[in-house]
Design a protein around this motif. Structure first.
Motif, mmCIF file in Angstrom:
data_model
loop_
_atom_site.group_PDB
_atom_site.id
_atom_site.type_symbol
_atom_site.label_atom_id
_atom_site.label_comp_id
_atom_site.label_asym_id
_atom_site.label_seq_id
_atom_site.Cartn_x
_atom_site.Cartn_y
_atom_site.Cartn_z
ATOM 1 N N PHE A 143 0.846 -1.191 0.000
ATOM 2 C CA PHE A 143 0.000 0.000 0.000
ATOM 3 C C PHE A 143 0.887 1.249 0.000
ATOM 4 N N GLU B 138 2.482 4.864 -0.086
ATOM 5 C CA GLU B 138 1.980 6.133 0.433
ATOM 6 C C GLU B 138 1.453 6.966 -0.732
ATOM 7 N N GLY B 139 0.286 7.547 -0.584
ATOM 8 C CA GLY B 139 -0.283 8.356 -1.661
ATOM 9 C C GLY B 139 -1.430 7.644 -2.363
ATOM 10 N N ASN B 140 -1.431 6.303 -2.354
ATOM 11 C CA ASN B 140 -2.540 5.561 -2.972
ATOM 12 C C ASN B 140 -3.782 5.567 -2.092
ATOM 13 N N PHE B 141 -3.553 5.449 -0.775
ATOM 14 C CA PHE B 141 -4.651 5.480 0.203
ATOM 15 C C PHE B 141 -4.180 6.306 1.390
#
Length: 201
Positions: A161, A163-166
């Motif tokens: 996951f 950082e920046g995607n969720f």
């Protein structure tokens, strides 16, 4: 003074990272000399260690208070999630990454304590949910508790996951709903849906 240093250092470490914050930064921010800090903490490693365990104890106490309110287990999990997020300043991944990279022994020790606490909490939560008929009766408690804990750790892994995607809050919300939908009865599903609907209003 020691408590004030711990409080300010914890705040700065969580916001900026354990490696990024120097003793000079902390002294300047507090308007005190570095010598004053070293009077209470022999070195930065000692300060990092005390900050992380102080924070762990605060979170532990807060979770105990939430569990003592006697809410149903589904609400309890949502309250714990909300409390932990607010306490960890939405937990940016950078501080955790820096703690793991630069202070691995502290990180491993802390992770061990977190695991023990989460295991007790999760098993207790599942047992209560079974008693109240809001979790499915054929659950393997040991398996569910371990898969839940590994999932909590997994959503913090930047490889899966990035950082920046969720946002951390989104990940926590998605994961908690995913966990609960797999174990609730129709009665529990109604409670879960009501909670989700109320947070989207």
């Amino acid at each position: 003074m020691k408590e004030k240093i711990l409080e300010k250092a914890s705040d700065m470490f969580l916001n900026l990272g354990f490696k990024s914050v120097t003793m000079d930064d902390l002294a300047n921010e507090m308007g005190i000399s570095k010598k004053t800090i070293y009077t209470h903490f022999e070195n930065k490693t000692r300060l990092v260690q005390e900050c992380t365990f102080c924070l762990f104890n605060q979170i532990n106490s807060g979770i105990d208070l939430i569990c003592a309110t006697g809410k149903n287990p589904i609400e309890e999990l949502y309250d714990i999630k909300k409390f932990v997020i607010s306490h960890l300043k939405d937990e940016k991944s950078s501080p955790q990454y820096q703690l793991q990279k630069y202070y691995p022994r502290i990180f491993d020790n802390l992770r061990e304590k977190q695991y023990e606490l989460m295991q007790q909490c999760t098993v207790s939560n599942i047992k209560r949910g079974l008693e109240l008929g809001i979790y499915r009766e054929n659950l393997n408690i040991e398996f569910i508790s371990r898969i839940y804990i590994s999932g909590v750790a997994g959503i913090k892994d930047g490889r899966f996951f990035p950082e920046g995607n969720f946002s951390p809050k989104e990940l926590q919300d998605y994961f908690l709903e995913y966990h609960l939908r797999g174990i609730v009865t129709p009665k529990g599903r109604k409670i879960l849906n009501d909670i989700i609907d109320s947070t989207h209003e």
